[in-house]
Design a protein around this motif. Structure first.
Motif, PDB file in Angstrom:
ATOM      1  N   ALA A 393      32.822   3.920  36.206  1.00 26.24           N
ATOM      2  CA  ALA A 393      33.895   3.276  35.439  1.00 26.24           C
ATOM      3  C   ALA A 393      35.267   3.785  35.874  1.00 26.24           C
ATOM      4  O   ALA A 393      35.456   4.973  36.139  1.00 26.24           O
ATOM      5  CB  ALA A 393      33.701   3.539  33.944  1.00 26.24           C
ATOM      6  N   VAL A 394      36.208   2.868  35.955  1.00 26.47           N
ATOM      7  CA  VAL A 394      37.599   3.191  36.283  1.00 26.47           C
ATOM      8  C   VAL A 394      38.500   2.406  35.343  1.00 26.47           C
ATOM      9  O   VAL A 394      38.058   1.508  34.633  1.00 26.47           O
ATOM     10  CB  VAL A 394      37.941   2.831  37.752  1.00 26.47           C
ATOM     11  CG1 VAL A 394      37.123   3.678  38.715  1.00 26.47           C
ATOM     12  CG2 VAL A 394      37.696   1.337  38.011  1.00 26.47           C
ATOM     13  N   THR A 395      39.775   2.736  35.344  1.00 24.80           N
ATOM     14  CA  THR A 395      40.709   1.963  34.526  1.00 24.80           C
ATOM     15  C   THR A 395      40.835   0.563  35.091  1.00 24.80           C
ATOM     16  O   THR A 395      40.741   0.343  36.303  1.00 24.80           O
ATOM     17  CB  THR A 395      42.100   2.606  34.501  1.00 24.80           C
ATOM     18  OG1 THR A 395      42.596   2.727  35.838  1.00 24.80           O
ATOM     19  CG2 THR A 395      42.075   3.959  33.833  1.00 24.80           C
ATOM     20  N   ARG A 396      41.043  -0.392  34.209  1.00 22.67           N
ATOM     21  CA  ARG A 396      41.379  -1.744  34.650  1.00 22.67           C
ATOM     22  C   ARG A 396      42.892  -1.797  34.790  1.00 22.67           C
ATOM     23  O   ARG A 396      43.621  -1.467  33.849  1.00 22.67           O
ATOM     24  CB  ARG A 396      40.895  -2.796  33.652  1.00 22.67           C
ATOM     25  CG  ARG A 396      41.460  -4.179  33.953  1.00 22.67           C
ATOM     26  CD  ARG A 396      40.734  -5.282  33.256  1.00 22.67           C
ATOM     27  NE  ARG A 396      41.522  -6.527  33.309  1.00 22.67           N
ATOM     28  CZ  ARG A 396      41.024  -7.737  33.206  1.00 22.67           C
ATOM     29  NH1 ARG A 396      39.724  -7.895  33.040  1.00 22.67           N
ATOM     30  NH2 ARG A 396      41.798  -8.801  33.242  1.00 22.67           N
ATOM     31  N   ASP A 397      43.366  -2.251  35.953  1.00 26.11           N
ATOM     32  CA  ASP A 397      44.787  -2.165  36.268  1.00 26.11           C
ATOM     33  C   ASP A 397      45.461  -3.530  36.418  1.00 26.11           C
ATOM     34  O   ASP A 397      46.483  -3.641  37.097  1.00 26.11           O
ATOM     35  CB  ASP A 397      44.985  -1.347  37.547  1.00 26.11           C
ATOM     36  CG  ASP A 397      44.517   0.094  37.383  1.00 26.11           C
ATOM     37  OD1 ASP A 397      44.673   0.631  36.271  1.00 26.11           O
ATOM     38  OD2 ASP A 397      43.987   0.659  38.346  1.00 26.11           O
ATOM     39  N   SER A 398      44.917  -4.531  35.783  1.00 26.77           N
ATOM     40  CA  SER A 398      45.525  -5.857  35.825  1.00 26.77           C
ATOM     41  C   SER A 398      45.350  -6.553  34.489  1.00 26.77           C
ATOM     42  O   SER A 398      44.291  -6.457  33.856  1.00 26.77           O
ATOM     43  CB  SER A 398      44.894  -6.714  36.929  1.00 26.77           C
ATOM     44  OG  SER A 398      45.338  -8.062  36.847  1.00 26.77           O
ATOM     45  N   GLN A 399      46.402  -7.252  34.059  1.00 19.64           N
ATOM     46  CA  GLN A 399      46.334  -8.049  32.845  1.00 19.64           C
ATOM     47  C   GLN A 399      45.695  -9.415  33.114  1.00 19.64           C
ATOM     48  O   GLN A 399      45.354 -10.129  32.175  1.00 19.64           O
ATOM     49  CB  GLN A 399      47.753  -8.282  32.286  1.00 19.64           C
ATOM     50  CG  GLN A 399      48.472  -7.045  31.820  1.00 19.64           C
ATOM     51  CD  GLN A 399      48.146  -6.690  30.383  1.00 19.64           C
ATOM     52  OE1 GLN A 399      47.246  -7.252  29.775  1.00 19.64           O
ATOM     53  NE2 GLN A 399      48.885  -5.739  29.834  1.00 19.64           N
ATOM     54  N   VAL A 400      45.549  -9.777  34.377  1.00 15.90           N
ATOM     55  CA  VAL A 400      45.160 -11.139  34.749  1.00 15.90           C
ATOM     56  C   VAL A 400      43.849 -11.191  35.513  1.00 15.90           C
ATOM     57  O   VAL A 400      42.977 -12.003  35.208  1.00 15.90           O
ATOM     58  CB  VAL A 400      46.274 -11.801  35.595  1.00 15.90           C
ATOM     59  CG1 VAL A 400      45.846 -13.188  36.067  1.00 15.90           C
ATOM     60  CG2 VAL A 400      47.573 -11.878  34.799  1.00 15.90           C
ATOM     61  N   PHE A 401      43.701 -10.333  36.515  1.00 14.87           N
ATOM     62  CA  PHE A 401      42.548 -10.404  37.414  1.00 14.87           C
ATOM     63  C   PHE A 401      41.392  -9.546  36.934  1.00 14.87           C
ATOM     64  O   PHE A 401      41.586  -8.422  36.456  1.00 14.87           O
ATOM     65  CB  PHE A 401      42.941  -9.959  38.819  1.00 14.87           C
ATOM     66  CG  PHE A 401      43.889 -10.873  39.526  1.00 14.87           C
ATOM     67  CD1 PHE A 401      43.426 -11.994  40.189  1.00 14.87           C
ATOM     68  CD2 PHE A 401      45.254 -10.609  39.520  1.00 14.87           C
ATOM     69  CE1 PHE A 401      44.305 -12.840  40.848  1.00 14.87           C
ATOM     70  CE2 PHE A 401      46.143 -11.440  40.179  1.00 14.87           C
ATOM     71  CZ  PHE A 401      45.663 -12.568  40.847  1.00 14.87           C
ATOM     72  N   LEU A 402      40.185 -10.055  37.105  1.00 18.42           N
ATOM     73  CA  LEU A 402      38.980  -9.298  36.832  1.00 18.42           C
ATOM     74  C   LEU A 402      38.735  -8.333  37.982  1.00 18.42           C
ATOM     75  O   LEU A 402      38.855  -8.711  39.149  1.00 18.42           O
ATOM     76  CB  LEU A 402      37.799 -10.258  36.694  1.00 18.42           C
ATOM     77  CG  LEU A 402      36.493  -9.746  36.113  1.00 18.42           C
ATOM     78  CD1 LEU A 402      36.668  -9.429  34.639  1.00 18.42           C
ATOM     79  CD2 LEU A 402      35.406 -10.797  36.299  1.00 18.42           C
ATOM     80  N   PRO A 403      38.399  -7.080  37.700  1.00 13.95           N
ATOM     81  CA  PRO A 403      38.118  -6.131  38.785  1.00 13.95           C
ATOM     82  C   PRO A 403      37.059  -6.688  39.741  1.00 13.95           C
ATOM     83  O   PRO A 403      36.014  -7.176  39.319  1.00 13.95           O
ATOM     84  CB  PRO A 403      37.604  -4.896  38.041  1.00 13.95           C
ATOM     85  CG  PRO A 403      38.269  -4.971  36.704  1.00 13.95           C
ATOM     86  CD  PRO A 403      38.322  -6.430  36.372  1.00 13.95           C
ATOM     87  N   GLY A 404      37.364  -6.616  41.022  1.00 14.22           N
ATOM     88  CA  GLY A 404      36.446  -7.132  42.031  1.00 14.22           C
ATOM     89  C   GLY A 404      36.730  -8.549  42.448  1.00 14.22           C
ATOM     90  O   GLY A 404      36.271  -9.000  43.499  1.00 14.22           O
ATOM     91  N   ALA A 405      37.488  -9.283  41.631  1.00 21.91           N
ATOM     92  CA  ALA A 405      37.815 -10.670  41.969  1.00 21.91           C
ATOM     93  C   ALA A 405      38.901 -10.692  43.035  1.00 21.91           C
ATOM     94  O   ALA A 405      39.687  -9.748  43.177  1.00 21.91           O
ATOM     95  CB  ALA A 405      38.282 -11.419  40.725  1.00 21.91           C
ATOM     96  N   GLU A 406      38.942 -11.783  43.794  1.00 23.86           N
ATOM     97  CA  GLU A 406      39.955 -11.927  44.821  1.00 23.86           C
ATOM     98  C   GLU A 406      41.344 -11.854  44.192  1.00 23.86           C
ATOM     99  O   GLU A 406      41.623 -12.532  43.216  1.00 23.86           O
ATOM    100  CB  GLU A 406      39.785 -13.262  45.549  1.00 23.86           C
ATOM    101  CG  GLU A 406      40.728 -13.444  46.729  1.00 23.86           C
ATOM    102  CD  GLU A 406      40.498 -14.731  47.483  1.00 23.86           C
ATOM    103  OE1 GLU A 406      41.248 -14.994  48.441  1.00 23.86           O
ATOM    104  OE2 GLU A 406      39.576 -15.484  47.102  1.00 23.86           O
TER     105      GLU A 406
END
Length: 601
Positions: A393-406
């Motif tokens: 687990a890591v922090t999620r660093d985007s309000q818009v993109f899903l981690p791993g998504a383009e």
């Protein structure tokens, strides 16, 4: 413990990836006398999950199980059309014209036909086409409950659906054409919209019930005719009554004495509801579609404590649970002979800051918002509460993109989230001094029955105190209904659950100033332009570029912070129930409720 894992959401959910299929689920037979109990962590409170008040997963689980739709996502996730309920056809690209048709024989559970009257009510409520211009509903919201106050004006037309004339169903401002057989409506869009296929997926609430209640008409057909006439003629007096009942008439926390409020057109119907304890779904005798259920009766028990849900599974009180994952939950499940499905959910934890409607008024000042973001211990929360469950687990660093998504990695590097990777007490203290405030209070709203969020709050409170913030506990068991309530809190801690793969699933409804999920009164004209532009952009590469701009602007505006992607855990007793297959999208475990199958002893 039998362990199954589904792929992390990032591996399966691609931005804007829609896959159509005409497949229908195989016909099944109800196992007479069969029953099943499933635990959920929040009580049901509204049968209309299309309003800002009722928009919650706890409500959507039930409305999904009791009502049919033109399309839905499976656990792949792929978009599947249910032609046994109805069909839709794109008649024209320019202008965008779509025809929706209800299949033969489809009825509400009280025997009334589902038809164009229902579709027309759904259109007028979701589009806001007949709403009174410039009406502000926020001044008529109860700060203690989030519901509209009794003095809500009776002479205005206002459907509380977050309708925006520049995006989604709001782009259908013209009255749809009703077919001669009254089974179809044809909608003409004012402009192209990339996710049109995901914008009008159900028949909505029963038109005959809404009109009976709002207009005082007893006969179902006469009620539908009156509703259609009111919409067609834009009869403001009648429409005000219809809108008011649509907004509030389906909010209830126990079984209503008037059972017309629970009619359904899907596999199940609500037959019992005890406040804060459980809601019972029974197979709908008038359902004629392809999703006939196998379990005769399903009881959804409200168990807010995750460990209590595990205990209920162990004791045989429930057969399926999907609690919020904690280390204690994982350890407790490991000792049981049950099947556990893990991975990541399509839900992310975040903190939103109120803007011009904050309780203390402090967050009107961007300096104070920025200072508070600097004291939120994102990494500590992940390390202490999530890593013990998901080692990677890591922090999620985007309000818009899903981690791993383009687009995620590029956006995370450039959006400004790196400024909040570590706690910066000195920076926060300097910003408060510049703002000229000392010991500002931050009233934080979160679920009072959620242990993980209580632990997150304590970590935030302790860190904030080091910079002089007085972070106070404004938790509530009714937190969901309070999210969009003016001046009810300063910051909110909760999770957003993805409902589709559409590129407009998140930004327009959440960050547009008129969006239904804009619960913190955030408003930026540049953001409105970007979200409107996103809905009209069909090129995938250009969609990503627009999303990057949206992401960066949110961090620049000190909107709030993202924290982590939810670890997932669903557990079920494989000796009692089969075909449990959680999806990353809402309604997660309930997406194939009609396929749940009791296991023979």
């Amino acid at each position: 413990m039998r362990i199954r894992r589904f792929a992390a959401a990032a591996a399966t959910v691609a931005v804007g990836a829609l896959v159509l299929s005409g497949c229908a689920a195989p016909q099944s037979e109800i196992v007479e006398g069969s029953s099943l109990s499933v635990a959920w962590n929040q009580p049901f409170y509204s049968y209309n999950d299309l309003t800002s008040f009722g928009n919650a997963t706890a409500n959507a689980n039930i409305t999904y199980s009791t009502n049919s739709r033109f399309n839905f996502y499976d656990d792949t996730p792929k978009l599947i059309q249910d032609t046994s309920f109805g069909t839709y056809e794109k008649v024209s690209d320019d202008p965008l014209v779509v025809k929706y048709t209800i299949a033969d024989g489809v009825k509400w559970s009280d025997g009334t036909a589902v038809d164009a009257a229902d579709l027309l009510l759904n259109w007028v409520s979701l589009s806001g086409a007949e709403n009174t211009p410039d009406f502000d509903s926020t001044q008529f919201t109860n700060p203690d409950t989030g519901e509209f106050t009794p003095d809500f004006p009776t002479d205005v037309v206002f459907f509380d659906s977050g309708a925006d004339p520049t995006t989604g169903p709001g782009l259908v401002s013209k009255l749809p054409e009703v077919s001669d057989d009254k089974k179809s409506i044809t909608m003409t869009w004012d402009a192209p919209f990339v996710d049109w296929e995901l914008s009008f997926t159900t028949a909505g609430l029963p038109a005959h019930v809404v009109a009976q209640q709002a207009l005082g008409i007893e006969d179902p057909q006469e009620a539908k005719d009156a509703l259609v006439a009111a919409i067609t003629d834009n009869d403001a007096a009648s429409m005000a009554k219809i809108a008011n009942f649509w907004n509030t008439g389906f909010n209830f926390t126990e079984m209503p004495s008037d059972t017309s409020l629970v009619v359904s057109n899907g596999p199940y119907t609500i037959t019992n509801f005890v406040a804060d304890q459980y809601i019972t779904l029974t197979a709908n005798e008038n359902y004629v579609g392809d999703h006939k259920p196998q379990v005769a009766e399903i009881t959804v028990r409200f168990i807010t404590d995750p460990l209590a849900a595990v205990q209920a599974l162990q004791n045989g009180e429930v057969q399926v649970i999907s609690p919020q994952a904690t280390a204690d939950v994982s350890d407790a499940l490991a000792a049981l002979d049950v099947t556990v499905v893990g991975g990541y959910e399509g839900t992310y934890e975040h903190i939103d800051l109120q803007f011009d409607q904050s309780k203390s008024g402090h967050f009107n000042n961007p300096l104070i918002r920025e200072a508070f973001m600097k004291v939120i211990p994102r990494q500590e929360i992940v390390d202490k509460l999530i890593v013990p469950i998901q080692a990677d687990a890591v922090t999620r660093d985007s309000q818009v993109f899903l981690p791993g998504a383009e687009g995620y990695d590029d956006s995370a590097k450039a959006n400004g989230s790196a400024d909040y990777a570590d706690v910066d007490i000195a920076g926060a203290t300097a910003l408060l001094a510049e703002a000229g405030v000392t010991n500002p209070e931050v009233c934080m709203l979160f679920s009072s029955t959620n242990p993980r969020r209580a632990n997150e709050f304590l970590l935030i409170q302790q860190s904030g105190a080091l910079a002089g913030f007085n972070v106070t506990d404004c938790s509530s068991p009714d937190w969901g209904g309070l999210l969009g309530t003016p001046s009810a809190y300063d910051a909110s801690l909760f999770g957003w659950q993805s409902t589709s793969l559409g590129v407009t699933n998140g930004p327009p409804p959440t960050f547009n100033s008129k969006g239904i999920n804009n619960l913190n009164f955030y408003s930026n004209p540049d953001m409105d332009k970007l979200t409107d532009q996103l809905g009209k952009e069909f090129d995938l590469d250009k969609q990503i570029e627009i999303q990057k701009k949206i992401d960066k602007l949110l961090w620049e505006d000190f909107y709030g912070v993202t924290i982590f992607q939810f670890p997932a855990v669903t557990a079920f007793d494989q000796t009692k129930i089969a075909n449990i297959a959680p999806s990353t999208l809402s309604p997660t475990i309930f997406w194939n409720v009609w396929e749940w199958s009791p296991v023979s002893e």
